[in-house]
Design an enzyme around this catalytic site. Structure first.
Site, PDB file in Angstrom:
ATOM      1  N   GLU A 198     -49.000   8.070   2.099  1.00 56.44           N
ATOM      2  CA  GLU A 198     -50.199   8.194   1.281  1.00 56.44           C
ATOM      3  C   GLU A 198     -51.135   7.003   1.463  1.00 56.44           C
ATOM      4  O   GLU A 198     -50.678   5.854   1.531  1.00 56.44           O
ATOM      5  CB  GLU A 198     -49.822   8.297  -0.195  1.00 56.44           C
ATOM      6  CG  GLU A 198     -48.768   9.349  -0.502  1.00 56.44           C
ATOM      7  CD  GLU A 198     -48.234   9.229  -1.915  1.00 56.44           C
ATOM      8  OE1 GLU A 198     -49.048   8.942  -2.827  1.00 56.44           O
ATOM      9  OE2 GLU A 198     -47.019   9.404  -2.120  1.00 56.44           O
TER      10      GLU A 198
ATOM     11  N   HIS B 195     -52.441  11.969  -1.364  1.00 52.40           N
ATOM     12  CA  HIS B 195     -50.979  12.053  -1.520  1.00 52.40           C
ATOM     13  C   HIS B 195     -50.383  13.007  -0.470  1.00 52.40           C
ATOM     14  O   HIS B 195     -49.811  14.046  -0.799  1.00 52.40           O
ATOM     15  CB  HIS B 195     -50.678  12.552  -2.935  1.00 52.40           C
ATOM     16  CG  HIS B 195     -49.281  12.390  -3.398  1.00 52.40           C
ATOM     17  ND1 HIS B 195     -48.174  12.634  -2.621  1.00 52.40           N
ATOM     18  CD2 HIS B 195     -48.797  12.021  -4.616  1.00 52.40           C
ATOM     19  CE1 HIS B 195     -47.075  12.424  -3.320  1.00 52.40           C
ATOM     20  NE2 HIS B 195     -47.429  12.050  -4.541  1.00 52.40           N
TER      21      HIS B 195
END
EC number: 5.1.3.15
Length: 297
Positions: free
Chosen positions: A271, A164
């Protein structure tokens, strides 16, 4: 582990959190042992941290850290609606341990440092007692992060996951990304099959899951963030089924206790994710990776 055996690695405390500091000829980086969480990556070529870390990030060794590269595992987003379980999995809010260090040198200088970590324990939220995970972080001219999930059992296990990553931008209103052209699921308005406008820019809250356009087990995808005056950020990834693009923009930034009201202005998440479900076969492993660097103009 005896850190005196290594020239580029040291243990420090950052905001009351135990961290590993890496300094070699090509870059500096800081990695929190809480969450196995990379907090910064500063290539020598630009002498600027290309990862974004919130000024309001909470460092209490309980709360997931806002910024850097959180590890979402063994599920992405919410596992089951209504369950009292953490979003984005549990390892980003657990203690990790360093299990291996490798240094590569050129003449007298260390040019590459690789750290391997694993969670100290695996939470009761784990989907299987046979499911384990390791994190491999390599710091050199670029930074590479690999998440390796292993199944020691006799039956396949399905997981979702993500790296992330939060990247620094000068100004989200003028930033653009290249290399993301596939249709996407728009989480903000809950619609599928949306086609991105190109050039890819940001004018409102953005939370999109783009399906990978190639077989990422044999090919990688490259995304470029264009925002800084003297360099671009190049991002490569493999082993994923999705590219997630996220910026909370004005209203959501104001609602988040661990982000400044104007925090959205200088960050952008790109991500690498497996959002559709990845099967880890019995007695096998799967790997998802992302690598990034600053490319001077």
């Amino acid at each position: 582990m005896n850190f005196t055996d290594y020239k580029s690695v040291s243990v420090i405390t950052y905001k009351n959190t135990p961290c590993i500091q890496i300094k070699n000829a090509n870059a500096e980086a800081l990695l929190s042992l809480f969450g196995g969480h990379l907090l910064s990556f500063t290539p020598t070529s630009v002498n600027e941290n290309i990862l974004w870390l919130s000024e309001e990030a909470i460092f209490d060794e309980k709360t997931a850290i806002r910024g850097g590269v959180p590890i979402c595992w063994p599920w992405f987003a919410n596992l089951r609606s209504g369950d009292d379980i953490p979003a984005h999995g549990f390892v980003r809010s657990q203690a990790w341990q360093l299990i291996a260090i490798e240094e590569k040198s050129d003449a007298a200088e260390i040019t590459e440092t690789t750290l391997t970590l694993q969670p100290e324990t695996l939470s009761l939220y784990n989907t299987s007692a046979h499911l384990t995970v390791r994190l491999v972080v390599t710091i050199s001219k670029d930074c590479k992060i690999s998440l390796i999930s292993s199944n020691t059992g006799n039956t396949p296990i399905s997981i979702t996951q993500a790296l992330h990553s939060y990247f620094n931008v000068k100004d989200i209103t003028t930033a653009q990304i290249d290399g993301v052209t596939s249709n996407y699921y728009d989480k903000v308005v809950d619609t599928h099959g949306n086609t991105p406008s190109l050039p890819y820019k940001f004018e409102s809250e953005t939370d999109r899951i783009h399906v990978a356009e190639v077989d990422t087990s044999t090919n990688s995808q490259t995304v470029t963030i264009r925002s800084h005056n003297n360099f671009d950020i190049n991002i490569g990834q493999s082993g994923h089924d999705s590219i997630i693009v996220w910026n909370p923009y004005i209203d959501k930034s104001k609602s988040m206790k661990d982000m400044a009201d104007n925090g959205y202005e200088t960050m952008l998440c790109i991500e690498a994710g497996n959002t559709e479900g990845t099967i880890v076969d019995a007695h096998s492993s799967v790997e998802i990776s992302q690598w990034f660097s600053a490319k001077t103009r």
